[in-house]
Every structure is written in C-alpha cells, then in structure tokens.
Design a protein around this motif. Sequence first.
Motif, PDB file in Angstrom:
ATOM      1  N   VAL A  41       0.829  -1.209   0.000  1.00 12.36           N
ATOM      2  CA  VAL A  41       0.000   0.000   0.000  1.00 12.36           C
ATOM      3  C   VAL A  41       0.863   1.258   0.000  1.00 12.36           C
ATOM      4  N   LEU A  42       0.552   2.184  -0.889  1.00 16.97           N
ATOM      5  CA  LEU A  42       1.166   3.505  -0.902  1.00 16.97           C
ATOM      6  C   LEU A  42       0.256   4.438  -0.110  1.00 16.97           C
ATOM      7  N   VAL A  43       0.801   5.098   0.901  1.00 18.21           N
ATOM      8  CA  VAL A  43       0.021   5.990   1.755  1.00 18.21           C
ATOM      9  C   VAL A  43       0.377   7.434   1.429  1.00 18.21           C
ATOM     10  N   ILE A  44      -0.637   8.213   1.047  1.00 18.83           N
ATOM     11  CA  ILE A  44      -0.455   9.623   0.724  1.00 18.83           C
ATOM     12  C   ILE A  44      -1.350  10.441   1.653  1.00 18.83           C
ATOM     13  N   ALA A  45      -0.728  11.225   2.517  1.00 16.93           N
ATOM     14  CA  ALA A  45      -1.484  12.101   3.405  1.00 16.93           C
ATOM     15  C   ALA A  45      -1.561  13.485   2.771  1.00 16.93           C
ATOM     16  N   VAL A  46      -2.691  14.128   2.935  1.00 14.25           N
ATOM     17  CA  VAL A  46      -2.881  15.483   2.418  1.00 14.25           C
ATOM     18  C   VAL A  46      -2.854  16.425   3.619  1.00 14.25           C
ATOM     19  N   ALA A  47      -1.839  17.275   3.653  1.00 14.27           N
ATOM     20  CA  ALA A  47      -1.701  18.264   4.726  1.00 14.27           C
ATOM     21  C   ALA A  47      -0.855  19.411   4.195  1.00 14.27           C
ATOM     22  N   SER A  70       2.621  -4.798   3.433  1.00 14.87           N
ATOM     23  CA  SER A  70       3.704  -3.854   3.208  1.00 14.87           C
ATOM     24  C   SER A  70       3.090  -2.499   2.901  1.00 14.87           C
ATOM     25  N   ALA A  71       3.730  -1.440   3.367  1.00 17.60           N
ATOM     26  CA  ALA A  71       3.228  -0.090   3.104  1.00 17.60           C
ATOM     27  C   ALA A  71       4.400   0.873   3.074  1.00 17.60           C
ATOM     28  N   ALA A  72       4.233   1.944   2.313  1.00 14.43           N
ATOM     29  CA  ALA A  72       5.269   2.962   2.211  1.00 14.43           C
ATOM     30  C   ALA A  72       4.633   4.342   2.225  1.00 14.43           C
ATOM     31  N   PRO A  73       5.243   5.287   2.949  1.00 13.89           N
ATOM     32  CA  PRO A  73       4.739   6.662   2.936  1.00 13.89           C
ATOM     33  C   PRO A  73       5.171   7.384   1.662  1.00 13.89           C
ATOM     34  N   TRP A  74       4.338   8.278   1.182  1.00 12.45           N
ATOM     35  CA  TRP A  74       4.605   9.012  -0.049  1.00 12.45           C
ATOM     36  C   TRP A  74       5.936   9.751   0.011  1.00 12.45           C
ATOM     37  N   TYR A  75       6.216  10.404   1.153  1.00 17.00           N
ATOM     38  CA  TYR A  75       7.425  11.212   1.227  1.00 17.00           C
ATOM     39  C   TYR A  75       8.685  10.377   1.003  1.00 17.00           C
ATOM     40  N   SER A  76       8.675   9.104   1.408  1.00 15.64           N
ATOM     41  CA  SER A  76       9.866   8.277   1.197  1.00 15.64           C
ATOM     42  C   SER A  76       9.933   7.734  -0.229  1.00 15.64           C
ATOM     43  N   VAL A  77       8.791   7.547  -0.843  1.00 15.09           N
ATOM     44  CA  VAL A  77       8.760   7.056  -2.222  1.00 15.09           C
ATOM     45  C   VAL A  77       9.198   8.155  -3.186  1.00 15.09           C
ATOM     46  N   ILE A  78       8.716   9.364  -2.944  1.00 12.65           N
ATOM     47  CA  ILE A  78       8.990  10.476  -3.867  1.00 12.65           C
ATOM     48  C   ILE A  78      10.302  11.180  -3.520  1.00 12.65           C
ATOM     49  N   GLY A  79      10.798  10.950  -2.306  1.00 18.50           N
ATOM     50  CA  GLY A  79      12.070  11.541  -1.922  1.00 18.50           C
ATOM     51  C   GLY A  79      11.969  12.908  -1.278  1.00 18.50           C
ATOM     52  N   PRO A  83       5.283  17.868  -4.335  1.00 16.51           N
ATOM     53  CA  PRO A  83       3.830  17.800  -4.508  1.00 16.51           C
ATOM     54  C   PRO A  83       3.396  16.456  -5.093  1.00 16.51           C
ATOM     55  N   VAL A  84       2.162  16.120  -4.804  1.00 17.40           N
ATOM     56  CA  VAL A  84       1.579  14.887  -5.336  1.00 17.40           C
ATOM     57  C   VAL A  84       1.001  15.186  -6.714  1.00 17.40           C
ATOM     58  N   THR A  85       1.471  14.464  -7.710  1.00 18.65           N
ATOM     59  CA  THR A  85       0.900  14.598  -9.049  1.00 18.65           C
ATOM     60  C   THR A  85       0.426  13.232  -9.517  1.00 18.65           C
TER      61      THR A  85
END
Length: 108
Positions: A41-47, A70-79, A83-85
């Motif tokens: 699961v990819l987790v993307i929080a909006v804040a 298994s799960a990963a936070p957006w910030y670690s995936v995108i580096g 912004p989320v696109t």
Amino acid sequence: MTPISRITSTCALLAGFVLAGCAGTSSVTTSADTAEEYSNVLVIAVAGDYNVRSQFERVIVSNIRRTGASAAPWYSVIGGNKPVTKEDVAAAIEQEGFDAVLAIRRLD
C-alpha cells in the motif's frame, strides 16, 4: 416485591424501551465489505505542512504494517517534500508494485 422496588423495576423497564425506541438502524456498504486484500500500500497524506504530513503518513504506514501488509509513505517514495501529481503516483505504482493507494486527509 415491595411497591417501591416494583415502581423502580417498572421505571427501569420503561426507560429501556424508550432508549431502544430512540436507536436508529442504518446499513453502510463500503468496499471493505468485499474483503479485498492488499499486500503493498502507498500511503499519501494530504496536509499543508510537510512535517505534519510525513508524521501522519508514518503513523498510518506503521498501522498497516502491523496487519502484515507492506506499506510505504509518499514522502519516502517520492524523496521528500514534493507535490503529489497524478503522473508521479502512476510512476510509483509502476516502479514499486503497489496494489493499493490510500489517500487520506486529517479532519480538524
């Protein structure tokens, strides 16, 4: 049974009926009812604040991992704080093999 205990019992019984009558019934059907299982699961929080967002993602990822997925936070995936696109999310799904994306926003 004394008259006082009879009155008390009757009041308690009536109160139970009144409370039961106030209870509403509802049925909510969600995708969780289909018992889908996701393993990555990819987790993307909006804040608005990066620190709040990254902490929120870490907490959610930790909870998901406790279930065995298994799960990963957006910030670690995108580096970091990017912004989320739609294109970046699609690329992350392709590259990391995510089978679910959880986009979540904290309500104040």
